[in-house]
Design an enzyme around this catalytic site. Structure first.
Site, PDB file in Angstrom:
ATOM      1  N   HIS A   1       0.865  -1.184   0.000  1.00 54.08           N
ATOM      2  CA  HIS A   1       0.000   0.000   0.000  1.00 54.08           C
ATOM      3  C   HIS A   1       0.903   1.237   0.000  1.00 54.08           C
ATOM      4  O   HIS A   1       2.028   1.190   0.498  1.00 54.08           O
ATOM      5  CB  HIS A   1      -0.826  -0.056   1.293  1.00 54.08           C
ATOM      6  CG  HIS A   1      -1.898   0.987   1.426  1.00 54.08           C
ATOM      7  ND1 HIS A   1      -1.625   2.294   1.751  1.00 54.08           N
ATOM      8  CD2 HIS A   1      -3.242   0.900   1.323  1.00 54.08           C
ATOM      9  CE1 HIS A   1      -2.768   2.971   1.832  1.00 54.08           C
ATOM     10  NE2 HIS A   1      -3.758   2.148   1.577  1.00 54.08           N
TER      11      HIS A   1
ATOM     12  N   ASP B   1       3.161  -4.938   7.865  1.00 55.05           N
ATOM     13  CA  ASP B   1       1.948  -4.127   7.768  1.00 55.05           C
ATOM     14  C   ASP B   1       0.754  -5.070   7.901  1.00 55.05           C
ATOM     15  O   ASP B   1       0.404  -5.776   6.950  1.00 55.05           O
ATOM     16  CB  ASP B   1       1.934  -3.388   6.428  1.00 55.05           C
ATOM     17  CG  ASP B   1       0.602  -2.690   6.150  1.00 55.05           C
ATOM     18  OD1 ASP B   1      -0.299  -2.763   7.019  1.00 55.05           O
ATOM     19  OD2 ASP B   1       0.479  -2.089   5.074  1.00 55.05           O
TER      20      ASP B   1
ATOM     21  N   GLN C   1      -4.534  -5.101   6.918  1.00 57.48           N
ATOM     22  CA  GLN C   1      -5.594  -5.941   6.356  1.00 57.48           C
ATOM     23  C   GLN C   1      -5.727  -7.270   7.089  1.00 57.48           C
ATOM     24  O   GLN C   1      -6.799  -7.847   7.162  1.00 57.48           O
ATOM     25  CB  GLN C   1      -5.329  -6.216   4.871  1.00 57.48           C
ATOM     26  CG  GLN C   1      -5.504  -5.020   3.979  1.00 57.48           C
ATOM     27  CD  GLN C   1      -6.921  -4.472   4.007  1.00 57.48           C
ATOM     28  OE1 GLN C   1      -7.878  -5.195   4.248  1.00 57.48           O
ATOM     29  NE2 GLN C   1      -7.044  -3.178   3.784  1.00 57.48           N
TER      30      GLN C   1
ATOM     31  N   LYS D   1     -10.059  -0.949  10.694  1.00 55.21           N
ATOM     32  CA  LYS D   1     -10.182  -2.088   9.778  1.00 55.21           C
ATOM     33  C   LYS D   1     -10.364  -3.399  10.537  1.00 55.21           C
ATOM     34  O   LYS D   1     -10.414  -4.468   9.937  1.00 55.21           O
ATOM     35  CB  LYS D   1      -8.943  -2.179   8.877  1.00 55.21           C
ATOM     36  CG  LYS D   1      -8.834  -1.035   7.867  1.00 55.21           C
ATOM     37  CD  LYS D   1      -7.693  -1.289   6.898  1.00 55.21           C
ATOM     38  CE  LYS D   1      -7.231  -0.039   6.180  1.00 55.21           C
ATOM     39  NZ  LYS D   1      -8.170   0.450   5.177  1.00 55.21           N
TER      40      LYS D   1
ATOM     41  N   CYS E   1      -4.868   2.437  -3.642  1.00 55.24           N
ATOM     42  CA  CYS E   1      -3.628   2.968  -3.048  1.00 55.24           C
ATOM     43  C   CYS E   1      -2.461   2.035  -3.295  1.00 55.24           C
ATOM     44  O   CYS E   1      -1.593   1.858  -2.433  1.00 55.24           O
ATOM     45  CB  CYS E   1      -3.794   3.241  -1.549  1.00 55.24           C
ATOM     46  SG  CYS E   1      -4.997   4.504  -1.182  1.00 55.24           S
TER      47      CYS E   1
END
Lengths: 143, 411
Positions: free
Chosen positions: B128, B205, B208, B231, B369
């Site tokens: 991202h 990261d 998600q 999220k 993104c």
């Protein structure tokens, strides 16, 4: 190339649902001539759109020549509305157009608020800025 | 190919949906944009409200009763997050505004103090923008080199090329746990092992992955892990950085202000120990409490059953898409997450999304993104359908049916 604002207003006004309005936009899009590939380049690209949008504008006899294209059919339909509102008009006329008001009347105001996705607001702002600049650049005639 | 087996009885989605006020109030909505943000269960909304109604005061300062209650609530939230991630110690959790701020924190604090001209950072094509741009800014300032792990045709990472990129100048691998654009789950443990063998640090990261995967930072053996609350069924404006205690201890502050100082004088200022050193100003207290409630709520679910359920939804969706003419699923890596990107032969994804919206089906269109990824795939963008715990087979079927209509109409 002229687009009949009265006819567009009547047609879209009669389309009751959001889906019907979107379908009509796709139909209206067929009236929009495609830009040449040469004009669909980065220099003409309007950024901030989830679909590709290209725009070129110039002035002939103080009237705006506007050419627009997109790879999205719904957006092409919206671009017909932009042309109907601004193409072939003088800078003074352009600055007096209430485009947001017209869109609201057509039941399409949502397209302006979600404009980061479709770029409509960016296009209309550019047209207005061009009209303002054109007025500022024009030699004063009344003195 | 036969359709996937419907849901296991272990997972009761109807009961779960009832816990989401927005979904109850808008029963016709088919919300399939969960990778952008998830809805919030009542437990989260109640926790935020309860904080304001019973414990609202500024944390870590005043001696009065209410301030103690606020500080307890805030620090308990930190402990909950540490427990959820199986962190060694709650002091390894730094509250941030979200994933983006957490990555910027690592880049500005660890990166600026530890990386020097000629050092290399490895990213992947799946990242991202939030896991690209902070490193580009740091690289420009420090003279670093960024290297990128490329994709295989199915959207998985090219691990052979990754191993070739690793070298003596590699200082950091920054990698997603689950691609927000095409759903790929990189083999994190293997990549982390490789990076560590070369003496590099690893930032994961997990923005998600948090809503779908069990994240255990000790088991992963990463060095930094970042995520956003919104999220993972929590509030906006809150997220966290987990970092190994010894790394955090050596990192300088990156924002100055109240809360982060030990002593201030005009001749010099000394800073608090982590995590407070990295939390300048009044923190988002109610949001931290809400985030802890979200993780408690998620943690109480049968996670393996939930994962199997989400994968069944994804398989049902991909099975249905395969039957539609002119539709291609972008990203077919084995073990991918419950997120499906689609491209169309005849229609622009933006147009498809417009018509789905007319039927109150919410999906995302665009480059997600992840513009470098879309350029590599040579796509103007995709239509992304992202699933989560509260989605149903009925919703997937509604999407497939609306999609079939739309594509026929847009021929």
């Amino acid at each position: 190339m002229t687009f009949d604002r009265a006819r567009i207003t009547e047609q879209l006004g009669q389309a009751a649902s959001w889906e019907a309005k979107n379908r009509l936009l796709v139909q209206i899009a067929r009236e929009l001539p495609a830009l040449d590939d040469a004009d669909r380049d980065d220099a003409h690209r309007v950024h901030g759109c989830e679909s590709g949008v290209w725009m070129s504008l110039d002035w002939r006899d103080d009237r705006l020549t506007l050419r627009l294209d997109s790879d999205s059919r719904v957006v092409r339909g919206l671009l017909v509305l932009v042309l109907a509102a601004f193409h072939g008009r003088s800078a003074d006329d352009i600055l007096s157009v209430d485009f947001a008001g017209w869109l609201a009347q057509l039941g399409l105001a949502r397209f302006l608020t979600s404009s980061r996705a479709n770029g409509l607001k960016a296009i209309v702002d550019r047209v207005r800025d061009a009209a303002s600049r054109h007025l500022a650049d024009r030699p004063a005639r009344y003195c | 190919m036969s359709p996937p087996v419907p849901l296991s009885p272990a997972f009761d989605v109807a009961a779960l949906r009832e816990q989401f006020p927005l979904l109850c109030a808008q029963p016709a909505l088919v919300y399939l944009d969960n990778a952008a943000t998830t809805h919030k269960p009542r437990a989260v909304l109640d926790a935020e409200r309860r904080f304001y109604e019973t414990s609202n005061a500024n944390v870590h300062r005043s001696v009065h009763r209410l301030a103690h209650a606020a500080t307890d609530a805030f620090e308990n939230a930190r402990s909950t997050i540490a427990r959820f991630l199986n962190a060694h110690d709650a002091r390894e959790i730094v509250f941030t505004r979200g994933t983006t701020e957490a990555i910027n924190l690592v880049a500005q604090s660890w990166g600026r103090s530890q990386l020097h001209a000629g050092d290399e950072i490895i990213l992947t094509m799946l990242e991202h923008h939030a896991n690209i741009v902070p490193w580009q800014m740091l690289a420009a300032e420090r003279g670093l080199t960024l290297r990128v792990v490329e994709l295989q045709p199915d959207g998985s990472l090219d691990l052979a090329q990754f191993r070739q990129l690793m070298g003596s100048r590699t200082r950091l691998l920054a990698v997603t746990a689950l691609s927000n654009a095409i759903g790929t789950r990189p083999p994190l443990r293997e990549m982390i092992d490789t990076a560590h063998r070369h003496g590099a640090r690893v930032l994961v990261d997990a923005a998600q992955a948090m809503a779908h995967d069990i994240i255990d930072v000790q088991d992963l053996d990463a060095d930094f892990l970042v995520f956003s609350g919104h999220k993972v069924f929590g509030p906006t404006g809150i997220g966290a950085l987990w970092a190994r205690g010894d790394l955090l201890a050596g990192m300088p502050p990156w924002q100055g202000g109240g809360e982060m100082i030990e002593r201030v004088s005009f001749s010099g200022t000394t800073y608090q120990a982590p995590p407070y050193r990295f939390e300048a100003g009044t923190p988002p207290m109610a949001q931290a409490v809400g985030l802890a409630a979200a993780l408690d709520w998620l943690g109480a679910l049968d996670r393996p059953a939930l994962a199997a359920y989400e994968d069944m939804l994804r398989a049902t969706l991909e099975h249905g898409l395969a039957a539609l003419p002119g539709v291609r699923v972008v990203g077919t890596a084995p073990g991918k997450g419950p997120l499906v990107s689609a491209a169309f032969e005849q229609a622009h994804p933006f147009d498809v999304a417009q018509f789905l919206d007319a039927r109150d089906i919410a999906v995302r269109v665009g480059t997600h993104c992840a513009q470098p990824l879309m350029e590599t795939l040579q796509l103007p963008g995709t239509l992304r359908i992202s699933l989560c715990a509260y989605n149903t087979v009925t919703e997937v079927e509604a999407l497939l049916s609306a999609l079939a209509d739309t594509l026929e109409w847009l021929q």
